[in-house]
Scaffold this active site. Structure first.
Site, mmCIF file in Angstrom:
data_model
loop_
_atom_site.group_PDB
_atom_site.id
_atom_site.type_symbol
_atom_site.label_atom_id
_atom_site.label_comp_id
_atom_site.label_asym_id
_atom_site.label_seq_id
_atom_site.Cartn_x
_atom_site.Cartn_y
_atom_site.Cartn_z
ATOM 1 N N SER A 138 0.874 -1.182 0.000
ATOM 2 C CA SER A 138 0.000 0.000 0.000
ATOM 3 C C SER A 138 0.902 1.219 0.000
ATOM 4 O O SER A 138 2.060 1.130 0.438
ATOM 5 C CB SER A 138 -0.853 -0.006 1.272
ATOM 6 O OG SER A 138 -1.482 1.238 1.460
ATOM 7 N N TYR A 151 -1.994 -0.952 10.528
ATOM 8 C CA TYR A 151 -2.020 -1.163 9.070
ATOM 9 C C TYR A 151 -0.717 -0.627 8.452
ATOM 10 O O TYR A 151 -0.062 -1.310 7.655
ATOM 11 C CB TYR A 151 -3.242 -0.463 8.483
ATOM 12 C CG TYR A 151 -3.440 -0.667 7.003
ATOM 13 C CD1 TYR A 151 -3.942 -1.875 6.514
ATOM 14 C CD2 TYR A 151 -3.134 0.329 6.079
ATOM 15 C CE1 TYR A 151 -4.139 -2.070 5.156
ATOM 16 C CE2 TYR A 151 -3.327 0.145 4.720
ATOM 17 C CZ TYR A 151 -3.838 -1.055 4.257
ATOM 18 O OH TYR A 151 -4.027 -1.249 2.907
HETATM 19 N N1 LIG Z 1 -8.571 -0.503 -1.853
HETATM 20 C C1 LIG Z 1 -7.541 0.268 -1.642
HETATM 21 O O1 LIG Z 1 -7.619 1.499 -1.792
HETATM 22 C C2 LIG Z 1 -6.216 -0.300 -1.218
HETATM 23 C C3 LIG Z 1 -5.144 0.587 -1.119
HETATM 24 C C4 LIG Z 1 -3.898 0.099 -0.753
HETATM 25 C C5 LIG Z 1 -3.723 -1.240 -0.509
HETATM 26 N N2 LIG Z 1 -4.790 -2.078 -0.595
HETATM 27 C C6 LIG Z 1 -4.543 -3.480 -0.301
HETATM 28 O O2 LIG Z 1 -5.018 -4.274 -1.362
HETATM 29 C C7 LIG Z 1 -5.428 -5.538 -0.857
HETATM 30 C C8 LIG Z 1 -6.853 -5.819 -1.302
HETATM 31 O O3 LIG Z 1 -7.666 -4.761 -0.834
HETATM 32 P P1 LIG Z 1 -9.170 -4.547 -1.324
HETATM 33 O O4 LIG Z 1 -9.415 -3.099 -1.321
HETATM 34 O O5 LIG Z 1 -9.437 -5.345 -2.538
HETATM 35 O O6 LIG Z 1 -9.940 -5.158 -0.046
HETATM 36 P P2 LIG Z 1 -11.314 -5.949 0.072
HETATM 37 O O7 LIG Z 1 -11.681 -5.854 1.505
HETATM 38 O O8 LIG Z 1 -12.293 -5.505 -0.951
HETATM 39 O O9 LIG Z 1 -10.888 -7.447 -0.280
HETATM 40 C C9 LIG Z 1 -10.056 -8.170 0.586
HETATM 41 C C10 LIG Z 1 -10.229 -9.645 0.326
HETATM 42 O O10 LIG Z 1 -9.385 -10.338 1.254
HETATM 43 C C11 LIG Z 1 -10.134 -11.330 1.907
HETATM 44 N N3 LIG Z 1 -9.621 -11.507 3.265
HETATM 45 C C12 LIG Z 1 -9.571 -10.590 4.262
HETATM 46 N N4 LIG Z 1 -9.123 -11.159 5.384
HETATM 47 C C13 LIG Z 1 -8.874 -12.455 5.104
HETATM 48 C C14 LIG Z 1 -8.410 -13.554 5.864
HETATM 49 N N5 LIG Z 1 -8.154 -13.444 7.168
HETATM 50 N N6 LIG Z 1 -8.273 -14.736 5.246
HETATM 51 C C15 LIG Z 1 -8.582 -14.890 3.951
HETATM 52 N N7 LIG Z 1 -9.040 -13.893 3.175
HETATM 53 C C16 LIG Z 1 -9.184 -12.683 3.754
HETATM 54 C C17 LIG Z 1 -11.567 -10.774 1.950
HETATM 55 O O11 LIG Z 1 -12.539 -11.809 2.147
HETATM 56 C C18 LIG Z 1 -11.660 -10.117 0.579
HETATM 57 O O12 LIG Z 1 -12.061 -11.024 -0.417
HETATM 58 C C19 LIG Z 1 -5.269 -5.461 0.667
HETATM 59 O O13 LIG Z 1 -4.034 -6.028 1.026
HETATM 60 C C20 LIG Z 1 -5.264 -3.979 0.932
HETATM 61 O O14 LIG Z 1 -4.578 -3.634 2.108
HETATM 62 C C21 LIG Z 1 -6.036 -1.636 -0.935
#
Ligand SMILES: NC(=O)c1ccc[n+]([C@@H]2O[C@H](COP(=O)([O-])OP(=O)(O)OC[C@H]3O[C@@H](n4cnc5c(N)ncnc54)[C@H](O)[C@@H]3O)[C@@H](O)[C@H]2O)c1
Length: 269
Positions: A138, A151
């Site tokens: 991130s 985080y």
């Molecule tokens: N959306 C953003 O703006 C953003 C920005 C920076 C980084 N990220 C990173 O990108 C990645 C995906 O984020 P996203 O926005 O798609 O999130 P999201 O919450 O939409 O999806 C996360 C997925 O991970 C799964 N998950 C969560 N905890 C879990 C666990 N304990 N075991 C198994 N599966 C698990 C959830 O069920 C979900 O399908 C994450 O690592 C997040 O930190 C997202």
């Protein structure tokens, strides 16, 4: 001179964690689109992501991961690409963070990435596979944000884990890189109850057309790193944030406008 650049993933076996929705889902489906066979790991019971195999697993159960990695390897025959994407976040001040939340964030965002990479990378070495490990970090792994100490620390750890493994796995032709998304439209923000004013304010600070990113913007970078085209890049991160982290300070807001003098203006002016 002929230039041979390939984004094709045909014949490759990929594993993507946290791919039941959001960024992980887009990466899994993009990999399939480019020809890979894809296994998804997520905690949800029913996963509608288009994939070849689904493994339901809470990635916070760290002790289960070496066995899971070995099982997936055996089921698929081998693994070429591993994307450690699953991540969770809580918005809470430093004095509100409980031990339970701290440990869960670390377990899902950092420990799982390591303890799934370990069995798979060892097998890649044994099988002489020049594999690809991609960690979804991130911009919070590079620059901190308020009310997310756990985080930020987990993603900062993932950045250094990426570099550490790049050094150790490089001699075997395995690359290890990170993707550092900024603000990407996914449901994670609904779960965090991010106020609308914060969303609008954040857009003012994204140089690239003042918009949040889309999941496919991140998936495109994952395809590049996973493909033959990315084979000489390791230990790096690709920041996918529309320029958000380029700007130290919103100086723009306090200076006389220059865009009013231009013939072509941005759509929102
Ligand atoms: N959306 C953003 O703006 C953003 C920005 C920076 C980084 N990220 C990173 O990108 C990645 C995906 O984020 P996203 O926005 O798609 O999130 P999201 O919450 O939409 O999806 C996360 C997925 O991970 C799964 N998950 C969560 N905890 C879990 C666990 N304990 N075991 C198994 N599966 C698990 C959830 O069920 C979900 O399908 C994450 O690592 C997040 O930190 C997202």
């Amino acid at each position: 001179m002929s230039v041979d650049i390939r984004f094709d993933l045909s014949g490759k076996n990929a594993v993507v964690t946290g791919a039941a929705r959001g960024i992980g889902r887009a990466i899994a489906e993009a990999f399939r689109h480019f020809g890979a066979t894809v296994a998804v790991i997520d905690r949800v019971e029913h996963c509608s992501t288009s994939c070849d195999r689904y493994y339901q697993q809470d990635l916070a159960e760290t002790a289960a991961l070496p066995e899971l990695g070995a099982r997936i390897w055996d089921d698929m025959g081998h693994v070429d690409i591993l994307v450690n994407n699953a991540g969770i976040d809580y918005s809470e001040w430093f004095n509100e963070i409980t031990l339970e939340h701290w440990r869960r964030v670390m377990a899902v965002n950092l420990d799982a990435a390591f303890f799934l990479t370990q069995p798979i990378a060892e097998r890649m070495i044994d099988a002489h596979i020049a594999g690809r490990i991609i960690n979804v970090s991130s911009t919070n792994g590079i620059v901190a944000e308020a009310a997310q100490a756990h985080y930020n620390a987990s993603k900062g750890g993932l950045e250094l884990l990426t570099q550490s493994l790049a050094i150790e796995l490089g001699p075997f032709g395995i690359t290890v890189n990170a993707l550092a998304p900024g603000l990407i439209e996914t449901e994670i923000y609904k779960d965090l109850n991010v106020p609308q004013e914060l969303i609008e304010y954040s857009k003012e600070h994204i140089p690239l057309q003042g918009r949040w990113g889309r999941v496919e913007d991140v998936a495109a970078a994952a395809v590049f790193l996973a493909s033959d085209a990315g084979h000489y890049i390791t230990g790096q991160h690709i920041v996918i944030d529309g320029g958000l982290t380029c700007d130290q300070f919103p100086r723009f807001k306090f200076l006389p406008p220059y865009r009013s003098r231009l013939k072509n203006k941005p759509a929102d002016d």
